[in-house]
Motif scaffolding. Sequence first.
Motif, PDB file in Angstrom:
ATOM      1  N   SER A 152      44.618  46.058  36.277  1.00 48.15           N
ATOM      2  CA  SER A 152      44.725  47.204  35.178  1.00 48.15           C
ATOM      3  C   SER A 152      46.755  47.725  35.874  1.00 48.15           C
ATOM      4  O   SER A 152      47.301  48.167  36.704  1.00 48.15           O
ATOM      5  CB  SER A 152      43.516  48.410  36.185  1.00 48.15           C
ATOM      6  OG  SER A 152      44.095  49.340  37.372  1.00 48.15           O
ATOM      7  N   GLU A 154      47.356  51.103  36.242  1.00 44.86           N
ATOM      8  CA  GLU A 154      47.107  51.669  37.616  1.00 44.86           C
ATOM      9  C   GLU A 154      47.696  51.238  38.647  1.00 44.86           C
ATOM     10  O   GLU A 154      49.023  51.591  39.504  1.00 44.86           O
ATOM     11  CB  GLU A 154      46.554  52.719  37.888  1.00 44.86           C
ATOM     12  CG  GLU A 154      46.478  53.962  38.785  1.00 44.86           C
ATOM     13  CD  GLU A 154      47.490  54.285  39.234  1.00 44.86           C
ATOM     14  OE1 GLU A 154      47.710  55.684  39.822  1.00 44.86           O
ATOM     15  OE2 GLU A 154      47.726  54.610  37.831  1.00 44.86           O
ATOM     16  N   LEU A 155      46.921  49.668  39.243  1.00 46.12           N
ATOM     17  CA  LEU A 155      46.954  49.192  39.861  1.00 46.12           C
ATOM     18  C   LEU A 155      48.710  48.481  40.193  1.00 46.12           C
ATOM     19  O   LEU A 155      49.406  47.926  41.044  1.00 46.12           O
ATOM     20  CB  LEU A 155      46.239  48.108  40.028  1.00 46.12           C
ATOM     21  CG  LEU A 155      45.774  46.889  41.261  1.00 46.12           C
ATOM     22  CD1 LEU A 155      45.694  48.067  42.558  1.00 46.12           C
ATOM     23  CD2 LEU A 155      45.239  45.754  41.258  1.00 46.12           C
ATOM     24  N   ILE A 158      50.969  51.122  41.190  1.00 51.67           N
ATOM     25  CA  ILE A 158      51.044  51.440  42.817  1.00 51.67           C
ATOM     26  C   ILE A 158      51.489  50.203  43.224  1.00 51.67           C
ATOM     27  O   ILE A 158      52.364  50.811  44.033  1.00 51.67           O
ATOM     28  CB  ILE A 158      49.148  51.975  43.250  1.00 51.67           C
ATOM     29  CG1 ILE A 158      48.987  53.050  42.485  1.00 51.67           C
ATOM     30  CG2 ILE A 158      49.156  51.060  44.647  1.00 51.67           C
ATOM     31  CD1 ILE A 158      47.694  53.178  42.758  1.00 51.67           C
ATOM     32  N   GLN A 245      46.206  54.571  48.065  1.00 52.43           N
ATOM     33  CA  GLN A 245      45.692  54.520  46.186  1.00 52.43           C
ATOM     34  C   GLN A 245      45.565  52.983  46.109  1.00 52.43           C
ATOM     35  O   GLN A 245      44.187  52.696  45.437  1.00 52.43           O
ATOM     36  CB  GLN A 245      46.610  54.741  46.104  1.00 52.43           C
ATOM     37  CG  GLN A 245      47.389  56.313  46.170  1.00 52.43           C
ATOM     38  CD  GLN A 245      48.927  57.177  45.453  1.00 52.43           C
ATOM     39  OE1 GLN A 245      49.583  56.396  44.608  1.00 52.43           O
ATOM     40  NE2 GLN A 245      49.083  58.051  45.696  1.00 52.43           N
ATOM     41  N   GLU A 246      45.570  51.722  46.501  1.00 51.19           N
ATOM     42  CA  GLU A 246      46.013  50.365  46.194  1.00 51.19           C
ATOM     43  C   GLU A 246      44.261  50.819  46.789  1.00 51.19           C
ATOM     44  O   GLU A 246      43.119  49.919  45.482  1.00 51.19           O
ATOM     45  CB  GLU A 246      46.894  49.600  46.850  1.00 51.19           C
ATOM     46  CG  GLU A 246      46.269  48.214  46.437  1.00 51.19           C
ATOM     47  CD  GLU A 246      46.997  47.180  47.422  1.00 51.19           C
ATOM     48  OE1 GLU A 246      47.501  46.760  47.093  1.00 51.19           O
ATOM     49  OE2 GLU A 246      47.206  48.025  48.231  1.00 51.19           O
ATOM     50  N   LYS A 247      43.887  50.857  47.964  1.00 47.70           N
ATOM     51  CA  LYS A 247      42.311  50.079  48.132  1.00 47.70           C
ATOM     52  C   LYS A 247      41.420  51.520  46.390  1.00 47.70           C
ATOM     53  O   LYS A 247      41.074  50.653  46.887  1.00 47.70           O
ATOM     54  CB  LYS A 247      42.214  51.210  49.530  1.00 47.70           C
ATOM     55  CG  LYS A 247      42.694  50.056  49.963  1.00 47.70           C
ATOM     56  CD  LYS A 247      42.711  50.141  51.761  1.00 47.70           C
ATOM     57  CE  LYS A 247      43.406  49.826  53.251  1.00 47.70           C
ATOM     58  NZ  LYS A 247      43.692  50.093  54.278  1.00 47.70           N
ATOM     59  N   ARG A 248      42.085  52.289  46.466  1.00 45.63           N
ATOM     60  CA  ARG A 248      41.003  53.300  45.753  1.00 45.63           C
ATOM     61  C   ARG A 248      40.018  52.850  44.779  1.00 45.63           C
ATOM     62  O   ARG A 248      39.725  52.614  43.970  1.00 45.63           O
ATOM     63  CB  ARG A 248      41.315  54.901  45.513  1.00 45.63           C
ATOM     64  CG  ARG A 248      40.805  55.290  47.033  1.00 45.63           C
ATOM     65  CD  ARG A 248      40.785  56.888  46.938  1.00 45.63           C
ATOM     66  NE  ARG A 248      42.324  57.003  46.033  1.00 45.63           N
ATOM     67  CZ  ARG A 248      43.246  57.873  47.637  1.00 45.63           C
ATOM     68  NH1 ARG A 248      43.244  57.352  48.895  1.00 45.63           N
ATOM     69  NH2 ARG A 248      44.529  58.295  46.971  1.00 45.63           N
ATOM     70  N   GLU A 249      41.868  51.872  43.779  1.00 41.72           N
ATOM     71  CA  GLU A 249      41.600  51.841  42.599  1.00 41.72           C
ATOM     72  C   GLU A 249      41.245  50.531  43.055  1.00 41.72           C
ATOM     73  O   GLU A 249      40.667  50.558  41.392  1.00 41.72           O
ATOM     74  CB  GLU A 249      43.471  51.855  42.623  1.00 41.72           C
ATOM     75  CG  GLU A 249      43.326  50.805  40.917  1.00 41.72           C
ATOM     76  CD  GLU A 249      43.044  51.564  39.867  1.00 41.72           C
ATOM     77  OE1 GLU A 249      42.973  51.001  38.680  1.00 41.72           O
ATOM     78  OE2 GLU A 249      42.375  52.769  40.161  1.00 41.72           O
ATOM     79  N   ILE A 250      41.705  49.382  43.572  1.00 39.55           N
ATOM     80  CA  ILE A 250      40.715  47.727  44.053  1.00 39.55           C
ATOM     81  C   ILE A 250      38.957  48.408  44.093  1.00 39.55           C
ATOM     82  O   ILE A 250      38.444  47.642  43.232  1.00 39.55           O
ATOM     83  CB  ILE A 250      40.501  47.457  44.994  1.00 39.55           C
ATOM     84  CG1 ILE A 250      42.531  46.864  45.146  1.00 39.55           C
ATOM     85  CG2 ILE A 250      40.231  46.165  45.348  1.00 39.55           C
ATOM     86  CD1 ILE A 250      43.075  46.378  46.338  1.00 39.55           C
ATOM     87  N   ARG A 252      38.174  50.826  42.303  1.00 45.08           N
ATOM     88  CA  ARG A 252      37.228  51.681  41.691  1.00 45.08           C
ATOM     89  C   ARG A 252      36.936  49.927  40.211  1.00 45.08           C
ATOM     90  O   ARG A 252      36.184  49.651  39.860  1.00 45.08           O
ATOM     91  CB  ARG A 252      38.412  51.926  40.819  1.00 45.08           C
ATOM     92  CG  ARG A 252      37.710  52.906  39.760  1.00 45.08           C
ATOM     93  CD  ARG A 252      39.190  53.471  38.152  1.00 45.08           C
ATOM     94  NE  ARG A 252      40.262  53.004  38.244  1.00 45.08           N
ATOM     95  CZ  ARG A 252      40.213  51.627  37.174  1.00 45.08           C
ATOM     96  NH1 ARG A 252      38.839  52.320  36.571  1.00 45.08           N
ATOM     97  NH2 ARG A 252      41.043  50.672  36.486  1.00 45.08           N
ATOM     98  N   ILE A 253      37.970  49.225  40.403  1.00 47.08           N
ATOM     99  CA  ILE A 253      38.145  47.573  39.639  1.00 47.08           C
ATOM    100  C   ILE A 253      37.050  46.939  39.622  1.00 47.08           C
ATOM    101  O   ILE A 253      36.184  46.868  39.517  1.00 47.08           O
ATOM    102  CB  ILE A 253      39.595  47.660  39.462  1.00 47.08           C
ATOM    103  CG1 ILE A 253      40.261  48.082  38.719  1.00 47.08           C
ATOM    104  CG2 ILE A 253      39.257  46.024  39.004  1.00 47.08           C
ATOM    105  CD1 ILE A 253      42.225  47.519  39.193  1.00 47.08           C
TER     106      ILE A 253
END
Length: 799
Positions: A152, A154-155, A158, A245-250, A252-253
């Motif tokens: 993504s 965003e990822l 980050i 932030q990276e964990k939250r995006e992961i 989500r993906i």
Amino acid sequence: MIYPDNIEPKLGFDKIRTLLKEECQGTMGRELVAQMSFSTDYVEIAKSTEETAEFVKLITLNENPPEGYYLDVSAYLQKAAIENNFLTEAEFADLKNSLTTLYQTVRLIKRQPQEEFPRLRALCAEVEVPYQILEALARVIDDQGRLRSNASPELQKIRQEIIRTQAFLRKRIEQILKNAKSQDYTKDDVEITLREGRMVIPVKTEYRKQVKGIIHDSSATGQTVFIEPEEIIDLNNDIKQLTNQEKREIIRILTALTNEIRPYLGVLTHAYSFLAHIDFVRAKARLAVKMQALNPHFENRPLIKWHKAYHPLLLLSYQKQNKAVVPHTITLDGHKRILLISGPNAGGKSVTLKMTGLVQYMYQCGLLVPMEEGSRMGIFQDIFVDIGDEQSLENDLSTYSSHLTNMKKLLFFGKKSSLCLIDEFGTGTEPQIGAAIAEAILEQLEKQRVFAVITTHYANLKLMAERLPTIVNGAMRFDVENMEPLFQLEMGKPGSSFALEIAKKIGLPKDVLQNAASKVGNEQVEMEKLLRSLEKQNSRLMHQNQEAQNKHRLYEKLVKEYEKAKLDLDTNRKKMLNEAKQEAKLLLKQANQKIEETIRLIKEGQAEKEITKLLRKELAQFQDQTLREEEVELPLETPTEDDTIEGEIGVGDWVRLQGQSSAGEVIELRGKDAVVQVGVLKTTVALKKLLKVNKKAYVNTTATPIRTNIGSNLHERVLHFSPELDLRGKRAEEAQAEVEAFLDEALMLNQKHLRILHGKGNGVLRQVVRDTLRQYKEIRDMKDEHADRGGAGITLVEL
């Protein structure tokens, strides 16, 4: 019905299961191996064995499906079925890899011909592999099983910020560590380390107040503390925040990807059951290849008609030892249903019996079996086994009692579709009573029309087998000369136990053996003598048969070598003729061109004396040059000075041309000419030009080369060649040879029109000539001469 419950370890099928599990790639396939069971459904057995046979064909064609990732992802699919749940990176990696294996396997099988792989193609027919899911997984998960940075925007942003901040942080902390080392606050060999995800430096405990920052940990000895310098606290905080932030995006993906595959869970579950089945079939096929097993002709009736069948476990064991296994040919059908095997102890009776049970059990479990083409396999509804000692202290059963218990099962439930395997029939009790009971049981089994393989030593059972047409004796062959078992089953005759002979070989006293023989009784002794005599006669006949087969194989080999040599000779002969023809054509063409050119120039020069003289000189030079180019070396011996012999030249004499050193043999006289053969070439030469020479000087050729002139010989042969051949008065064989030689020479000299005189007579000679001419594809036409000039007595040939 299968009896007893422990039939698999008795036959050795438990070891077959273990070997199959070792061939499986994943747990799903191994579970199917564990679930595999004996079947009596003809359609199910046929389907299973045909699938395996088709997979064996794939292996032999080197069309192997992928080797790895036959993974059981059923727990992942169940997890993904729950709303708001998501699979981890590792779980998605397993799903991606196994789905790739599944996709490649289906694609491989679907591209095989339908007529050759109908069963495997049918397996794939209802299997759907959602390629869009595979694409989505490949887009998100990399080859190492990690989430891609570009999964993504965003990822990616980050992770780029984390990399930039970590680089700046490392640069700052390295400078701090360098300063600390210069002031001896820390040891020279220490490096930057991590504590609780934050970069720290090791500092000597006594200098901990000199380095401002947060102490996170200390060493086990207490001599070192790990301090996060004050200058980098904010940078470490920034990295911690970016990591969250990276964990939250992961998450989500991964949640989105899980939601994407959720609608396909039913399809995927079915597809993975196919993958498990393919792993199972593949394991059966790989084991079949190791055993050189095949799928024999299968019939929906009780039948054993095996040609050179092998004990599967013995075969695999002996392969590792580079030893040969003796196969067995067994036939049991509606006419001969019971095989009674007798022979010496340790002669292979029990192994043969177990092989029969194991091979039949394997096939009805869907496995291929080791035997040769032409074998036929039937189906049995029941298999009863009485093998080994079932003595039990708990049940208070003796060995003989356990045998009788097994016999009761056989007698109560055995029928015409049952296969019974009984080892050492009737043993375990008093011999006379045991033999009588065994005979009575055998009579009852025969009445029930069961199929059976039975091993025994009892003479009354052997005699019973000779008396009843449905029972056939079988003997384990024995080498009487060397007193050693051969482990070969021979159906149709009883075997001897060779008990006295083996006892004698072991070294029992002679008087003891004589006493034992006298107690046996004359009838038994005579029977044993007869069996030994038959065994010796059989060994002698088999030895003679083997010698005859070896001689026949040698004869076939010699015939093939002769045919190959003849073909090579014919091919070389035609090749040499064609090459000679081409050289002659080229030579004549060049000569004609030069002559025509010379004539044209003489005419243009109006026959001026000087020009004509010059042109003739050039023509002579061309002739000399051409002859020099055509010179070749022939490995013939140089004649001695006194090699000539006085007397008339006849057929078979050795001659040479006057002024030449090459010699040949006279094979024919034609008036004032002789046909001389030099090596592989034949030529016609006037007798007055030949000298008769000593044959001994030319019998053994040497490597000393002499030179001959092909161009000169060809020119001379063209001049002396007669396009007419007279065969009148010749025998058919002579005529055929002369026609062949005549045609060969005509083709070499580029002749076009030939006449062969054979006369009319009864037409035999004419037919021989025509048949010989038809072998030459260079002949354009052949026909009878005009009626006024000889008609059917002369054949005209146009080349």
